[in-house]
Motif scaffolding. Sequence first.
Motif, PDB file in Angstrom:
ATOM      1  N   ASN A 122       0.808  -1.226   0.000  1.00 36.00           N
ATOM      2  CA  ASN A 122       0.000   0.000   0.000  1.00 36.00           C
ATOM      3  C   ASN A 122       0.838   1.272   0.000  1.00 36.00           C
ATOM      4  OD1 ASN A 122      -1.479  -2.189   1.865  1.00 36.00           O
ATOM      5  ND2 ASN A 122      -3.003  -1.061   0.687  1.00 36.00           N
ATOM      6  N   ASP A 123       2.099   1.158   0.441  1.00 36.62           N
ATOM      7  CA  ASP A 123       2.967   2.328   0.473  1.00 36.62           C
ATOM      8  C   ASP A 123       4.408   1.852   0.351  1.00 36.62           C
ATOM      9  OD1 ASP A 123       3.777   4.933   0.602  1.00 36.62           O
ATOM     10  OD2 ASP A 123       3.057   5.313   2.642  1.00 36.62           O
ATOM     11  N   TRP A 124       5.280   2.794  -0.016  1.00 35.16           N
ATOM     12  CA  TRP A 124       6.675   2.468  -0.329  1.00 35.16           C
ATOM     13  C   TRP A 124       7.545   3.585   0.220  1.00 35.16           C
ATOM     14  CZ3 TRP A 124       8.209  -1.857  -3.149  1.00 35.16           C
ATOM     15  CH2 TRP A 124       9.536  -1.896  -3.558  1.00 35.16           C
ATOM     16  N   LEU A 125       8.469   3.240   1.123  1.00 37.88           N
ATOM     17  CA  LEU A 125       9.313   4.247   1.751  1.00 37.88           C
ATOM     18  C   LEU A 125      10.781   3.879   1.540  1.00 37.88           C
ATOM     19  CD1 LEU A 125       9.372   6.819   3.449  1.00 37.88           C
ATOM     20  CD2 LEU A 125       9.329   5.376   5.491  1.00 37.88           C
ATOM     21  N   PRO A 126      11.492   4.632   0.671  1.00 39.93           N
ATOM     22  CA  PRO A 126      12.895   4.303   0.410  1.00 39.93           C
ATOM     23  C   PRO A 126      13.796   4.668   1.588  1.00 39.93           C
ATOM     24  CG  PRO A 126      12.257   6.274  -0.800  1.00 39.93           C
ATOM     25  CD  PRO A 126      11.009   5.753  -0.155  1.00 39.93           C
ATOM     26  N   LYS A 127      14.819   3.857   1.787  1.00 34.62           N
ATOM     27  CA  LYS A 127      15.832   4.149   2.801  1.00 34.62           C
ATOM     28  C   LYS A 127      16.872   5.095   2.205  1.00 34.62           C
ATOM     29  CE  LYS A 127      15.491  -0.510   4.792  1.00 34.62           C
ATOM     30  NZ  LYS A 127      16.215  -1.775   5.042  1.00 34.62           N
ATOM     31  N   PRO A 128      17.432   6.000   3.026  1.00 33.80           N
ATOM     32  CA  PRO A 128      17.112   6.263   4.437  1.00 33.80           C
ATOM     33  C   PRO A 128      15.849   7.110   4.565  1.00 33.80           C
ATOM     34  CG  PRO A 128      18.828   7.744   3.701  1.00 33.80           C
ATOM     35  CD  PRO A 128      18.552   6.829   2.544  1.00 33.80           C
ATOM     36  N   PHE A 129      15.204   7.042   5.716  1.00 38.58           N
ATOM     37  CA  PHE A 129      13.982   7.807   5.943  1.00 38.58           C
ATOM     38  C   PHE A 129      13.972   8.295   7.386  1.00 38.58           C
ATOM     39  CE2 PHE A 129      13.159   3.247   6.417  1.00 38.58           C
ATOM     40  CZ  PHE A 129      12.805   3.178   7.754  1.00 38.58           C
ATOM     41  N   SER A 130      13.118   9.264   7.659  1.00 36.33           N
ATOM     42  CA  SER A 130      12.986   9.759   9.032  1.00 36.33           C
ATOM     43  C   SER A 130      11.911   8.950   9.749  1.00 36.33           C
ATOM     44  CB  SER A 130      12.609  11.241   9.045  1.00 36.33           C
ATOM     45  OG  SER A 130      11.266  11.418   8.644  1.00 36.33           O
ATOM     46  N   LEU A 131      12.097   8.745  11.044  1.00 34.84           N
ATOM     47  CA  LEU A 131      11.108   8.006  11.820  1.00 34.84           C
ATOM     48  C   LEU A 131       9.788   8.764  11.890  1.00 34.84           C
ATOM     49  CD1 LEU A 131      13.331   6.677  14.751  1.00 34.84           C
ATOM     50  CD2 LEU A 131      12.431   5.396  12.790  1.00 34.84           C
ATOM     51  N   ALA A 132       9.860  10.086  11.836  1.00 29.35           N
ATOM     52  CA  ALA A 132       8.628  10.877  11.856  1.00 29.35           C
ATOM     53  C   ALA A 132       7.799  10.601  10.604  1.00 29.35           C
ATOM     54  CB  ALA A 132       8.963  12.365  11.957  1.00 29.35           C
ATOM     55  N   GLU A 133       8.464  10.525   9.454  1.00 31.06           N
ATOM     56  CA  GLU A 133       7.725  10.233   8.217  1.00 31.06           C
ATOM     57  C   GLU A 133       7.161   8.823   8.246  1.00 31.06           C
ATOM     58  OE1 GLU A 133       8.148  10.203   3.340  1.00 31.06           O
ATOM     59  OE2 GLU A 133       9.932  10.561   4.579  1.00 31.06           O
ATOM     60  N   LEU A 134       7.952   7.866   8.723  1.00 29.86           N
ATOM     61  CA  LEU A 134       7.464   6.486   8.812  1.00 29.86           C
ATOM     62  C   LEU A 134       6.224   6.418   9.691  1.00 29.86           C
ATOM     63  CD1 LEU A 134       7.729   3.415   8.402  1.00 29.86           C
ATOM     64  CD2 LEU A 134       9.254   3.389  10.392  1.00 29.86           C
ATOM     65  N   SER A 135       6.264   7.063  10.863  1.00 30.49           N
ATOM     66  CA  SER A 135       5.119   7.029  11.777  1.00 30.49           C
ATOM     67  C   SER A 135       3.887   7.649  11.138  1.00 30.49           C
ATOM     68  CB  SER A 135       5.468   7.783  13.073  1.00 30.49           C
ATOM     69  OG  SER A 135       6.533   7.151  13.748  1.00 30.49           O
ATOM     70  N   ALA A 136       4.087   8.748  10.405  1.00 36.09           N
ATOM     71  CA  ALA A 136       2.955   9.403   9.750  1.00 36.09           C
ATOM     72  C   ALA A 136       2.351   8.512   8.676  1.00 36.09           C
ATOM     73  CB  ALA A 136       3.408  10.731   9.147  1.00 36.09           C
ATOM     74  N   ARG A 137       3.200   7.821   7.932  1.00 33.50           N
ATOM     75  CA  ARG A 137       2.691   6.946   6.873  1.00 33.50           C
ATOM     76  C   ARG A 137       1.954   5.738   7.457  1.00 33.50           C
ATOM     77  NH1 ARG A 137       5.364   7.038   1.494  1.00 33.50           N
ATOM     78  NH2 ARG A 137       6.524   8.982   1.315  1.00 33.50           N
ATOM     79  N   VAL A 138       2.502   5.178   8.528  1.00 33.70           N
ATOM     80  CA  VAL A 138       1.839   4.049   9.178  1.00 33.70           C
ATOM     81  C   VAL A 138       0.492   4.478   9.731  1.00 33.70           C
ATOM     82  CG1 VAL A 138       1.938   2.476  11.155  1.00 33.70           C
ATOM     83  CG2 VAL A 138       3.949   2.777   9.696  1.00 33.70           C
ATOM     84  N   ARG A 139       0.448   5.648  10.346  1.00 35.57           N
ATOM     85  CA  ARG A 139      -0.817   6.138  10.895  1.00 35.57           C
ATOM     86  C   ARG A 139      -1.856   6.323   9.788  1.00 35.57           C
ATOM     87  NH1 ARG A 139       1.161   9.882  13.489  1.00 35.57           N
ATOM     88  NH2 ARG A 139       1.247   8.743  15.456  1.00 35.57           N
ATOM     89  N   ALA A 140      -1.426   6.868   8.659  1.00 37.77           N
ATOM     90  CA  ALA A 140      -2.349   7.079   7.541  1.00 37.77           C
ATOM     91  C   ALA A 140      -2.879   5.749   7.022  1.00 37.77           C
ATOM     92  CB  ALA A 140      -1.655   7.845   6.420  1.00 37.77           C
ATOM     93  N   LEU A 141      -2.023   4.741   6.951  1.00 42.51           N
ATOM     94  CA  LEU A 141      -2.479   3.428   6.483  1.00 42.51           C
ATOM     95  C   LEU A 141      -3.474   2.816   7.458  1.00 42.51           C
ATOM     96  CD1 LEU A 141       0.842   1.825   5.143  1.00 42.51           C
ATOM     97  CD2 LEU A 141      -1.094   2.670   3.806  1.00 42.51           C
ATOM     98  N   CYS A 142      -3.239   2.979   8.744  1.00 51.19           N
ATOM     99  CA  CYS A 142      -4.162   2.408   9.733  1.00 51.19           C
ATOM    100  C   CYS A 142      -5.518   3.098   9.676  1.00 51.19           C
ATOM    101  CB  CYS A 142      -3.570   2.535  11.134  1.00 51.19           C
ATOM    102  SG  CYS A 142      -2.117   1.495  11.423  1.00 51.19           S
ATOM    103  N   VAL A 143      -5.535   4.397   9.427  1.00 53.94           N
ATOM    104  CA  VAL A 143      -6.792   5.131   9.324  1.00 53.94           C
ATOM    105  C   VAL A 143      -7.573   4.660   8.112  1.00 53.94           C
ATOM    106  CG1 VAL A 143      -7.791   7.397   8.835  1.00 53.94           C
ATOM    107  CG2 VAL A 143      -6.006   7.165  10.566  1.00 53.94           C
TER     108      VAL A 143
END
Length: 225
Positions: A106-127
């Motif tokens: 459902n989403d794709w996050l290339p490394k390296p990434f910020s933990l803040a962006e990861l958390s925001a993307r995970v939250r959006a997917l859960c919603v």
Amino acid sequence: MPDEGTSPREVWVLVCEDDDDLGERVASGLRDAGFIVDLTRNLDEAGRLIGAQLYDCLVVDRGLPDGDGLDLIRRQRKSGRTTPALIMTARDSPADRRDGFASGANDWLPKPFSLAELSARVRALCVRRPVPPSPVLTIGDLVVDRLRRRVQRAGVLLTVTSREFCALELLAARAGRPVTHYELAEYCTEPPTEIGIDDVVHRLDRKLGAPQLIHTTETGYLLRA
């Protein structure tokens, strides 16, 4: 405490990452954002954990000791599980992204990434998490039991092969909407191949009997009562 905007219910995330340092940092960052996190380092253990816990999101690396993280996502989609999945990977070519989304990510996050962006993307997917599909699909007098893998038409139990059931499951889940040859191949074969898909659908159509339920379209088939 969860960040502002998260649900008060417990939100479970499975992280599958074989790099010890990165895995711990990702798990810690998600926990700080309010998620309950299980961390695993291989596909085999991830599969066991998914069987024991209903997760709200999967965060999966691609290069794992026992295979490609996309294999885990493919298996989830083939089994009917709709748990949102985010791929975090150093592979970020257009072809890699196409493979990821075609596999059900459902989403794709290339490394390296910020933990803040990861958390925001995970939250959006859960919603946005979709409602799990019904274990039993009913279209007219056709009943497709996805758990028992049984098919009935007008109360009569039909004998179908594994590939025929797989094709019927997708057609029934998308009843009234066209399904392309490639979508059927992607759902029913690994790796996807359209060779033989027409034969599978034609045999299935004959077994379902009259009145006809499966109809040919320009790009594939659709099922309607």
